[in-house]
Design an enzyme around this catalytic site. Structure first.
Site, PDB file in Angstrom:
ATOM      1  N   SER A  96      24.210  64.289  74.936  1.00  0.00           N
ATOM      2  CA  SER A  96      24.482  65.091  75.527  1.00  0.00           C
ATOM      3  C   SER A  96      23.620  65.782  76.766  1.00  0.00           C
ATOM      4  CB  SER A  96      24.430  66.351  74.205  1.00  0.00           C
ATOM      5  OG  SER A  96      25.053  65.927  72.840  1.00  0.00           O
ATOM      6  N   THR A  97      22.152  65.244  77.225  1.00  0.00           N
ATOM      7  CA  THR A  97      21.672  65.237  78.268  1.00  0.00           C
ATOM      8  C   THR A  97      22.964  64.688  78.923  1.00  0.00           C
ATOM      9  OG1 THR A  97      20.047  64.935  77.243  1.00  0.00           O
ATOM     10  CG2 THR A  97      19.976  64.428  79.937  1.00  0.00           C
TER      11      THR A  97
END
Length: 377
Positions: free
Chosen positions: A73-74
């Site tokens: 999710s970065t």
């Protein structure tokens, strides 16, 4: 180094930043890592660029300077950046309905859902229930299903982490407005101009330098009936998929960006420096301020903890204390990766690893090195 058996740390730290190297090494000495990288910039200048460990659990293949890994999710920080760039160009407005740009999205009572609500996980679309999908690899199938989905709650009244769907929702806005798929937009307009080794979707020619991910057994303290279980049920998703060739080839802008700390910190440096770094302008400082404006700050229905959301960015808060400075934002990823921009310090930093902790949005390893970094400023 405390013993001959200590892990060798590669890379450099600018004089005065030696405590960052010590904190990074301490994670290895404590047995918390297999392989990892950490990088930071100040005013766009690299001040830390470290890597160490291995890409395999048997510890036979060293983590190299150009090793990349899935940051999960970065990756969402790049989606928020892409949308902010379109806002800056006058092509997108946070206050406008999503359906203005994506007409089919108005189905099932979603005609008034705004772009700002969509990007702050308030749209009520964290998963798909209207049809069964096999995987997230078919862009058209996923976006058509999301357009038809009935919100799980009244949009704007609550936030619930759109763990995987966020990337298709934001990415479809990018595609509708620019005509480019998300991977191409990222390559042509963000990573490419910045010479950042970061990509969403790539071929087998890159596989030799990709570090396999080693997932934890389970997320800490996650009840079996948690909403996150439903979110990840259709299409079925688990982090072990990151090691599949099909996953690496697909465009999943919420979850399958691949890079290292150097490349993530490079992208975040443009945001930390007001939109321009090394003479390369991505967007205006005003657009970054708008993208990092708080949309909501309340308990998250999916993550089960308070989240302070901007327009796609996680914002610094008492619940996400990644910086002492108020104009700090970024995103964390499943397993522990982090990408942070601090406009007050004109600082960016990132942490990327392959041994995953049982967390969805960052963990103590990167946080400890980040706090050592702030102690050096």
């Amino acid at each position: 180094m405390t013993s001959p058996a200590a892990t060798e740390i590669h890379g450099f730290v600018k004089p005065g930043f030696e405590p960052v190297r010590d904190a990074f090494a301490a994670n290895f000495e404590a047995g918390l890592e297999v392989g990892a990288s950490f990088a930071a910039t100040v005013d766009g200048e690299p001040v830390v660029d470290l890597w160490a460990g291995h890409t395999d659990e048997a510890r036979t293949k060293p983590w190299e300077r150009d090793t990349i890994a899935c940051v999960f999710s970065t990756t969402k920080a790049t989606v928020a950046t892409a949308c902010a760039m379109l806002v800056d160009r006058g092509l997108l407005e946070y206050g406008q309905p999503v359906a203005k740009y994506w007409p089919e999205f108005a189905q099932a009572g979603k005609g008034n859902v705004t772009v700002g609500q969509l990007l702050s996980h308030q749209a009520g679309l964290p998963g798909i229930t209207n049809r069964q999908l096999r995987d997230y690899y078919n862009w058209a199938a996923v976006t058509e299903a999301l357009a038809a989905e009935t919100p799980w709650w009244e949009p704007g009244t609550a936030n619930g982490y759109h763990a995987i769907t966020f990337g298709h929702l934001g990415g479809e806005l990018v595609r509708r407005i620019t005509g480019k798929g998300y991977g191409a937009f990222l390559r042509d307009e963000i990573a490419g101009p910045l010479n950042a080794d970061f990509q969403v979707g790539f071929g087998p020619d890159q596989d030799a330098r990709v570090a396999p991910m080693f997932p934890p057994a389970a997320l800490e303290g996650m009840p079996e009936d948690a909403l996150l279980t439903k979110v990840l049920a259709n299409p079925p998703f688990d982090t072990a998929q990151a090691n599949d060739r099909e996953y690496r080839a697909a465009e999943i802008p919420a979850a399958n960006g691949h890079g290292n700390a150097r490349s993530v910190a490079r992208i975040m440096s443009a945001l930390a420096c007001g939109g321009t770094v090394d003479g390369i302008r991505l967007l205006s400082e005003e657009a970054i301020e708008a993208a990092s404006t708080e949309e909501c700050y309340r308990p998250d229905l999916v993550l089960l903890s308070p989240m302070r959301w901007g327009r796609g960015f996680m914002l610094v808060s008492n619940d996400m204390p990644v910086s002492p400075n108020p104009r700090t934002f970024g995103h964390g990823g499943a397993g522990g990766s982090l990408g942070i921009a601090d406009m007050d310090a004109r600082l960016s930093w990132a942490y990327v690893m392959n041994k995953m902790a049982a967390t969805t949005t960052g963990d103590i390893r990167g946080g400890a090195v980040g706090m050592a970094l702030y102690g050096c400023l």
